[in-house]
Design a protein around this motif. Structure first.
Motif, PDB file in Angstrom:
ATOM      1  N   LEU A  18       0.359  -1.118   0.182  1.00 15.58           N
ATOM      2  CA  LEU A  18      -0.100   0.084   0.463  1.00 15.58           C
ATOM      3  C   LEU A  18       0.824   1.282   0.127  1.00 15.58           C
ATOM      4  O   LEU A  18       1.202   1.359   1.057  1.00 15.58           O
ATOM      5  N   VAL A  19       1.005   2.340  -1.207  1.00 16.05           N
ATOM      6  CA  VAL A  19       1.167   3.511  -0.930  1.00 16.05           C
ATOM      7  C   VAL A  19       0.560   4.403  -1.136  1.00 16.05           C
ATOM      8  O   VAL A  19      -0.146   4.279  -1.158  1.00 16.05           O
ATOM      9  N   ALA A  20       0.694   5.328   0.198  1.00 15.30           N
ATOM     10  CA  ALA A  20      -0.428   6.212   0.432  1.00 15.30           C
ATOM     11  C   ALA A  20       0.866   7.523   0.408  1.00 15.30           C
ATOM     12  O   ALA A  20       1.593   7.645   0.653  1.00 15.30           O
ATOM     13  N   ASP A  21       0.172   8.558  -0.246  1.00 13.79           N
ATOM     14  CA  ASP A  21       0.855   9.666  -0.810  1.00 13.79           C
ATOM     15  C   ASP A  21       0.786  10.701  -1.330  1.00 13.79           C
ATOM     16  O   ASP A  21      -0.243  10.685  -2.294  1.00 13.79           O
ATOM     17  N   GLY A  22       0.652  11.617  -0.918  1.00 11.80           N
ATOM     18  CA  GLY A  22      -0.535  13.149  -1.832  1.00 11.80           C
ATOM     19  C   GLY A  22      -0.389  13.753  -3.381  1.00 11.80           C
ATOM     20  O   GLY A  22      -1.229  14.189  -3.537  1.00 11.80           O
ATOM     21  N   ASP A  23       1.276  13.486  -3.263  1.00 11.84           N
ATOM     22  CA  ASP A  23       1.752  14.211  -4.377  1.00 11.84           C
ATOM     23  C   ASP A  23       1.546  13.314  -5.662  1.00 11.84           C
ATOM     24  O   ASP A  23       1.701  12.112  -5.301  1.00 11.84           O
TER      25      ASP A  23
ATOM     26  N   ALA B 224      -5.910   5.804   3.326  1.00 10.88           N
ATOM     27  CA  ALA B 224      -5.531   4.630   3.363  1.00 10.88           C
ATOM     28  C   ALA B 224      -5.347   3.987   3.986  1.00 10.88           C
ATOM     29  O   ALA B 224      -5.498   2.051   3.574  1.00 10.88           O
ATOM     30  N   MET B 225      -6.731   3.990   5.302  1.00 11.82           N
ATOM     31  CA  MET B 225      -7.589   3.397   6.519  1.00 11.82           C
ATOM     32  C   MET B 225      -8.128   2.636   5.719  1.00 11.82           C
ATOM     33  O   MET B 225      -8.845   1.234   6.025  1.00 11.82           O
ATOM     34  N   ARG B 226      -9.052   2.928   4.586  1.00  9.36           N
ATOM     35  CA  ARG B 226      -9.755   2.205   3.754  1.00  9.36           C
ATOM     36  C   ARG B 226      -9.718   0.688   2.852  1.00  9.36           C
ATOM     37  O   ARG B 226      -9.699  -0.086   3.070  1.00  9.36           O
ATOM     38  N   VAL B 227      -7.931   1.836   2.675  1.00  7.81           N
ATOM     39  CA  VAL B 227      -7.656  -0.062   1.916  1.00  7.81           C
ATOM     40  C   VAL B 227      -6.834  -0.750   3.091  1.00  7.81           C
ATOM     41  O   VAL B 227      -7.372  -1.916   2.951  1.00  7.81           O
ATOM     42  N   PHE B 228      -6.330   0.147   3.830  1.00  5.49           N
ATOM     43  CA  PHE B 228      -5.531  -0.864   4.734  1.00  5.49           C
ATOM     44  C   PHE B 228      -6.728  -1.783   5.893  1.00  5.49           C
ATOM     45  O   PHE B 228      -6.230  -3.575   5.933  1.00  5.49           O
ATOM     46  N   THR B 229      -7.521  -1.491   5.881  1.00  2.00           N
ATOM     47  CA  THR B 229      -8.803  -2.550   6.135  1.00  2.00           C
ATOM     48  C   THR B 229      -9.435  -3.134   5.603  1.00  2.00           C
ATOM     49  O   THR B 229     -10.263  -4.878   6.130  1.00  2.00           O
ATOM     50  N   SER B 230      -9.725  -3.274   4.165  1.00  2.84           N
ATOM     51  CA  SER B 230      -9.836  -3.923   3.194  1.00  2.84           C
ATOM     52  C   SER B 230      -9.125  -5.369   2.644  1.00  2.84           C
ATOM     53  O   SER B 230     -10.149  -6.182   2.218  1.00  2.84           O
ATOM     54  N   GLN B 231      -8.502  -4.788   2.570  1.00  2.00           N
ATOM     55  CA  GLN B 231      -7.139  -5.588   2.093  1.00  2.00           C
ATOM     56  C   GLN B 231      -6.191  -6.144   2.373  1.00  2.00           C
ATOM     57  O   GLN B 231      -4.925  -6.658   1.633  1.00  2.00           O
ATOM     58  N   THR B 232      -5.700  -5.216   4.008  1.00  3.73           N
ATOM     59  CA  THR B 232      -4.168  -6.322   4.538  1.00  3.73           C
ATOM     60  C   THR B 232      -3.231  -6.353   3.814  1.00  3.73           C
ATOM     61  O   THR B 232      -2.531  -7.764   3.519  1.00  3.73           O
ATOM     62  N   PRO B 233      -2.524  -5.271   3.270  1.00  8.76           N
ATOM     63  CA  PRO B 233      -1.300  -5.174   2.747  1.00  8.76           C
ATOM     64  C   PRO B 233      -0.106  -6.085   3.828  1.00  8.76           C
ATOM     65  O   PRO B 233      -0.320  -6.225   4.565  1.00  8.76           O
ATOM     66  N   ASP B 234       0.703  -6.504   2.458  1.00 15.24           N
ATOM     67  CA  ASP B 234       2.266  -6.905   3.135  1.00 15.24           C
ATOM     68  C   ASP B 234       3.001  -5.527   3.549  1.00 15.24           C
ATOM     69  O   ASP B 234       4.279  -6.027   4.338  1.00 15.24           O
ATOM     70  N   LEU B 235       2.667  -4.555   2.660  1.00 15.29           N
ATOM     71  CA  LEU B 235       4.012  -3.704   3.234  1.00 15.29           C
ATOM     72  C   LEU B 235       3.018  -2.303   3.551  1.00 15.29           C
ATOM     73  O   LEU B 235       1.948  -1.931   2.059  1.00 15.29           O
ATOM     74  N   VAL B 236       3.638  -1.466   3.973  1.00 14.16           N
ATOM     75  CA  VAL B 236       2.886   0.254   3.731  1.00 14.16           C
ATOM     76  C   VAL B 236       3.737   1.411   3.796  1.00 14.16           C
ATOM     77  O   VAL B 236       4.786   1.129   4.316  1.00 14.16           O
ATOM     78  N   LEU B 237       3.756   1.947   2.692  1.00 10.65           N
ATOM     79  CA  LEU B 237       4.346   3.414   2.727  1.00 10.65           C
ATOM     80  C   LEU B 237       4.241   4.137   2.575  1.00 10.65           C
ATOM     81  O   LEU B 237       3.218   4.984   2.078  1.00 10.65           O
ATOM     82  N   ILE B 238       4.632   5.673   3.523  1.00 14.00           N
ATOM     83  CA  ILE B 238       3.363   6.545   3.873  1.00 14.00           C
ATOM     84  C   ILE B 238       4.497   7.663   3.788  1.00 14.00           C
ATOM     85  O   ILE B 238       5.529   7.441   3.832  1.00 14.00           O
ATOM     86  N   GLU B 239       3.846   8.245   2.666  1.00 16.99           N
ATOM     87  CA  GLU B 239       4.250  10.092   2.682  1.00 16.99           C
ATOM     88  C   GLU B 239       3.966  10.819   3.909  1.00 16.99           C
ATOM     89  O   GLU B 239       3.128  10.856   5.041  1.00 16.99           O
ATOM     90  N   ALA B 240       5.136  11.294   4.651  1.00 17.29           N
ATOM     91  CA  ALA B 240       5.021  11.699   5.740  1.00 17.29           C
ATOM     92  C   ALA B 240       4.232  12.946   6.262  1.00 17.29           C
ATOM     93  O   ALA B 240       3.626  13.277   7.070  1.00 17.29           O
ATOM     94  N   LEU B 241       3.991  13.319   5.244  1.00 17.29           N
ATOM     95  CA  LEU B 241       3.073  14.302   5.009  1.00 17.29           C
ATOM     96  C   LEU B 241       1.478  13.910   3.781  1.00 17.29           C
ATOM     97  O   LEU B 241       1.808  15.112   3.347  1.00 17.29           O
TER      98      LEU B 241
END
Length: 78
Positions: A5-10, A37-54
């Motif tokens: 799961l990749v979460a990035d606002g850019d 990102a929370m919606r994806v995490f709870t529905s798909q449970t990824p093996d790794l999450v990459l999150i942008e700080a802002l």
């Protein structure tokens, strides 16, 4: 196939990261804000999450804390 799961606002940065991971044969889910990102995490449970700080709607660190509270047993790497 590992799921990331990749979460990035850019949008440009998000697309580049997703493209690189897909070329490396990862299954990738994308999110442009913390809420999705929370919606994806709870529905798909990824093996790794990459999150942008802002993220647009919250700090990535807060999203990390929220995931950790939900995921205290499995411990998905962030």
């Amino acid at each position: 196939m590992p799921h990331v799961l990749v979460a990035d606002g850019d949008g440009t940065s998000l697309q580049h990261t997703v493209s690189l991971l897909e070329q490396a044969r990862y299954q990738v889910s994308r999110a442009s804000d913390g809420k999705s990102a929370m919606r994806v995490f709870t529905s798909q449970t990824p093996d790794l999450v990459l999150i942008e700080a802002l993220l647009p709607d919250q700090e990535g660190f807060e999203l990390c804390r929220r995931i950790r509270r939900m995921d205290d047993v499995k411990g998905v790497p962030i």
